[in-house]
Design a protein around this motif. Sequence first.
Motif, short mmCIF file in Angstrom:
data_model
loop_
_atom_site.label_atom_id
_atom_site.label_comp_id
_atom_site.label_asym_id
_atom_site.label_seq_id
_atom_site.Cartn_x
_atom_site.Cartn_y
_atom_site.Cartn_z
N GLN A 104 28.09 41.33 36.33
CA GLN A 104 29.19 40.39 36.53
C GLN A 104 29.96 40.20 35.23
N GLY A 105 31.20 39.73 35.37
CA GLY A 105 32.01 39.38 34.20
C GLY A 105 32.64 40.54 33.49
N LEU A 106 32.74 41.69 34.14
CA LEU A 106 33.44 42.81 33.52
C LEU A 106 34.93 42.47 33.39
N PRO A 107 35.62 43.03 32.40
CA PRO A 107 37.02 42.66 32.18
C PRO A 107 37.96 43.28 33.21
N ALA A 108 39.04 42.57 33.49
CA ALA A 108 40.12 43.14 34.28
C ALA A 108 40.94 44.07 33.37
N PRO A 109 41.63 45.06 33.95
CA PRO A 109 41.73 45.35 35.37
C PRO A 109 40.44 45.96 35.93
N TYR A 110 40.10 45.54 37.13
CA TYR A 110 38.86 45.98 37.75
C TYR A 110 38.95 47.42 38.24
N LEU A 142 38.34 40.55 51.53
CA LEU A 142 38.23 40.28 50.09
C LEU A 142 38.68 38.84 49.86
N CYS A 143 37.74 38.01 49.41
CA CYS A 143 37.94 36.58 49.31
C CYS A 143 37.87 36.13 47.85
N HIS A 144 38.51 35.00 47.53
CA HIS A 144 38.45 34.48 46.17
C HIS A 144 37.03 34.10 45.77
N SER A 145 36.19 33.75 46.73
CA SER A 145 34.79 33.49 46.40
C SER A 145 34.12 34.75 45.87
N ASP A 146 34.46 35.89 46.45
CA ASP A 146 33.95 37.16 45.93
C ASP A 146 34.50 37.43 44.54
N LEU A 147 35.78 37.10 44.34
CA LEU A 147 36.39 37.29 43.02
C LEU A 147 35.69 36.45 41.96
N SER A 148 35.29 35.24 42.31
CA SER A 148 34.60 34.38 41.34
C SER A 148 33.26 34.97 40.95
N VAL A 149 32.63 35.69 41.86
CA VAL A 149 31.37 36.37 41.53
C VAL A 149 31.64 37.57 40.63
N VAL A 150 32.70 38.32 40.93
CA VAL A 150 33.10 39.43 40.06
C VAL A 150 33.35 38.92 38.65
N GLU A 151 34.02 37.78 38.53
CA GLU A 151 34.36 37.22 37.23
C GLU A 151 33.16 36.63 36.50
N GLY A 152 32.06 36.45 37.22
CA GLY A 152 30.87 35.88 36.61
C GLY A 152 30.83 34.37 36.61
N LEU A 153 31.73 33.71 37.37
CA LEU A 153 31.77 32.25 37.42
C LEU A 153 30.62 31.70 38.24
N GLY A 194 41.59 46.32 44.73
CA GLY A 194 41.87 45.19 45.61
C GLY A 194 41.62 43.85 44.95
N PHE A 195 40.60 43.79 44.10
CA PHE A 195 40.33 42.54 43.40
C PHE A 195 41.36 42.26 42.30
N ASP A 196 41.95 43.30 41.75
CA ASP A 196 43.07 43.10 40.84
C ASP A 196 44.25 42.46 41.58
#
Length: 378
Positions: free
Chosen positions: A11-17, A47-58, A359-361
């Motif tokens: 988790q928490g890899l930098p954008a762009p994904y 693809l949901c913002h909740s999934d994005l928050s996991v990608v971001e490591g939040l 898609g997450f970008d």
Amino acid sequence: MKMTAAVMYKQGLPAPYADSQPFRIEDVELDGPGPGEVLVEVRGAGLCHSDLSVVEGLRKRPLPIVGGHEGAGIVREVGAGVNELAPGDHVAMAAVAGCGHCRTCLAGRPGLCQAVTASRAEGMLSTGSRRLRLANGGRLNHYSGISVYAQYAVVAPSSLVKVDPAVPLDIAALFGCAVVTGAGAIFNSAKVRPGSFVAVIGLGGVGLTAIMAAREAGAEKIIGIDVLPAKFDLAKTVGATDCVDARDPQAVQQVLDLTYGGVDYAFEISGNLNALIMAQAITVRGGEVVGVGIGKSSAVFDVAQLSWVCEERVLRGSFMGSSVPQVDIPKYVDLYLRGRLPVEKLRSEHIGFQQLNRGFDLLASGNAIRQILLPHSL
């Protein structure tokens, strides 16, 4: 069986994904359903913002894990003891599930079930099992008891709701999170009354669904608020009477002017603390602020104690729309089939596994509402 899935190792890899590739597309192993479990062929996953928050490591998850918590598909096999579903049934897959016998479940609040929350925090199904394995046999975790960024999923029946085959499966996927969360916040959590004034802050899939539901509930004034005015035309199409740019220094005053002093209900969808502060500022005395969006797990905010008490303000949390999916999703599907909840307008585009990270970008930029992964379209 062997299948293709999207696996997150870090988790928490930098954008762009699209470059950092938080999801690795690879073959994994999926065991068949055990007692009290169901095998579903996944035909659509949002693809949901909740999934994005996991990608971001939040929000931390046990790794490695197969992502995705909003989907729909076709039942292909049922385990021993499963009587309510049969092969061939079309199902929406919901992240809300309970054990069925604890205090919160018996009170009709399965989303608050601690037993299921604990098992999911360990990357297991609510049955206490793991059916996913890496190709080398290594441990692989389930996400929210579903893991729909895959061609197939083994899940507990409590996460499945049978839906009318008249609903396209890519649209049915939206009912598992965006629809139950947005509509449920209106109908279940706040119980919006006819003639009331409503503001929705954050016009993604959940926020736009909340606008649709507010219209259905009979709200007189429905104000959509976002930092991206490009979303305003769609918001008005699905029910917003007015829209306000959250970046405008006069945004709060605009809402107060439109509503003769404030809204009765302010729904904060984005999970942003500044948006929550705005929600409190635009709510009339005696009104409710309903927190729907989930931000960083360590985030905190202040409440003015004097006005909270003396102005009888209400601050309410709404997790997954306070929903009971087996009760609520059929109602929302009926509204959709009658044209009163046009959730098909949330769909931005179909994507395959190779477009998932990009898609997450798009989701992070706000340039997509709901992209739908089609796991069998590689």
